[in-house]
Design a protein around this motif. Sequence first.
Motif, PDB file in Angstrom:
ATOM      1  N   HIS A 364       0.875  -1.221  -0.055  1.00  0.00           N
ATOM      2  CA  HIS A 364      -0.043   0.089   0.049  1.00  0.00           C
ATOM      3  C   HIS A 364       0.937   1.194   0.054  1.00  0.00           C
ATOM      4  CE1 HIS A 364      -3.033   3.057   1.019  1.00  0.00           C
ATOM      5  NE2 HIS A 364      -2.159   3.246   2.093  1.00  0.00           N
ATOM      6  N   THR A 368       1.258   4.218  -2.648  1.00  0.00           N
ATOM      7  CA  THR A 368       0.648   5.717  -2.502  1.00  0.00           C
ATOM      8  C   THR A 368       1.454   6.800  -2.372  1.00  0.00           C
ATOM      9  OG1 THR A 368      -0.738   4.322  -0.891  1.00  0.00           O
ATOM     10  CG2 THR A 368      -0.713   6.760  -0.446  1.00  0.00           C
ATOM     11  N   TRP A 396      -2.287   4.136   7.494  1.00  0.00           N
ATOM     12  CA  TRP A 396      -3.092   3.014   7.107  1.00  0.00           C
ATOM     13  C   TRP A 396      -3.231   1.871   7.925  1.00  0.00           C
ATOM     14  CZ3 TRP A 396      -2.136  -2.123   4.629  1.00  0.00           C
ATOM     15  CH2 TRP A 396      -3.366  -2.476   3.710  1.00  0.00           C
TER      16      TRP A 396
END
Length: 402
Positions: A364, A368, A396
């Motif tokens: 992730h 990002t 997150w």
Amino acid sequence: MRPTTSAAAVQRLVVLGSTGSIGCNTLDVAARHPDRFEVVGLSAMQRVDDLAAQCLRFNPRWAVMPDEQPARRLRDMLRGHGLKTEVLSGAQALSEMAAHPQVDSVMAAIVGAAGLAPCLAAASAGKRLLLANKEALVVAGGLFMRAVRDGGATLLPIDSEHSAIFQCLPLDRAAWSGTVDHIVLTASGGPFRQRDPSTFAAVTPQQAVAHPNWVMGRKISVDSATMMNKALEVIEARWLFDLQPQQIRVVIHPQSIIHSMVVCRDGSVLAQLGTPDMRGPISYGLSFPERIESGAARIDFPTLGALSFEAADERRFPGLYLSWQALQAPDGCTAVLNAANEVAVASFLDGRIGFDAIHAVNAHTMETVLPEAGMADSLPGLLELDARARHCASAWMKARAA
Ligand code: NAD
Ligand code: MG
């Protein structure tokens, strides 16, 4: 690259991260050769008792701790022992010690990106730099190698795989360019090589740090269990040996006897073997280009048994494959991957996320946090990227826990 000390001179050695697994092994080898090595500097983050014992044993000129409070405790513990040791605190003191004119060699054995600044300082000051702290190279890649070149430092890999490649090939690419097809980094496969991946959510920190072949610090042990350690090593090899990502391959070799291999253009394979004991690569880094007694056990070939090899399954070890992805992405993505992984591993060890979530956090964060042009060209730019990735990873994890 040129040697900074002659073979005969006593090497004045600084050990960054001296209370850790690599740090203790380095002091073990150095203590076997008091005629060759003088330990002039030690450093640690927290273990004041251990650092005090090392100061009493080696009487270094400096002992550095990043924080003042443990440094004050260390000063109290050393008072009255007649040592010459000056106890300093602060990140700046670490870099100053690593670059001090009265230091020849620096063992970089801090864990994580925290070791980058003193590594760069030692490289720029032209030291003989023994690099165990792979995260420093993963974060700073090109910047790090430029500092080594411009500073005239001698860079010696300590990671066992990279030491193996270095023992088969010198770092000086001009000497072997055109002869190498690819290199093969070996990996033990860690404690979960045969565990059902559908049970990974239930893995405890204690199970993850129980490595079958190597005794190491907690962070690298978790990295070995996810094979993120090998991912970091792929990136490390790209910079150390100036290879294309597709020239770096990985194979699981559960016995950890072959430490890595070079496959030449003509199909010939050069391999370096040894028992799994970090004193092997450490002693080679300390004594290069000579060889000295390391304390490591010898391989007993008649009783060794079979050496086996297998592919690293992407479903079991998805983190490994992020390395090639990061190397093909814009500069700075490897710093993002490293920062995410440091945060994820610390959270796993603290019981805040599951073992299987480490990869999710890393993937992730890489998707990002996108480096802006030029960020990877300076230390402040890289530190900013590192901070953004840590923030993204933490946010997150928090959002998922809520
Ligand atoms: P470790 O956790 O046992 O030791 C880390 C050392 O760094 C300790 O002395 C600690 O006090 C110090 N430290 C931690 N955080 C710090 C900070 N923020 N500032 C200053 N000092 C800090 O780790 P280790 O297993 O010895 O690994 C050290 C490095 O060597 C890592 O980068 C690891 O990937 C690499 N390495 C280790 C092995 C091994 O067998 N242990 C093998 C190959 C490479
Ligand atoms: Mg290794």
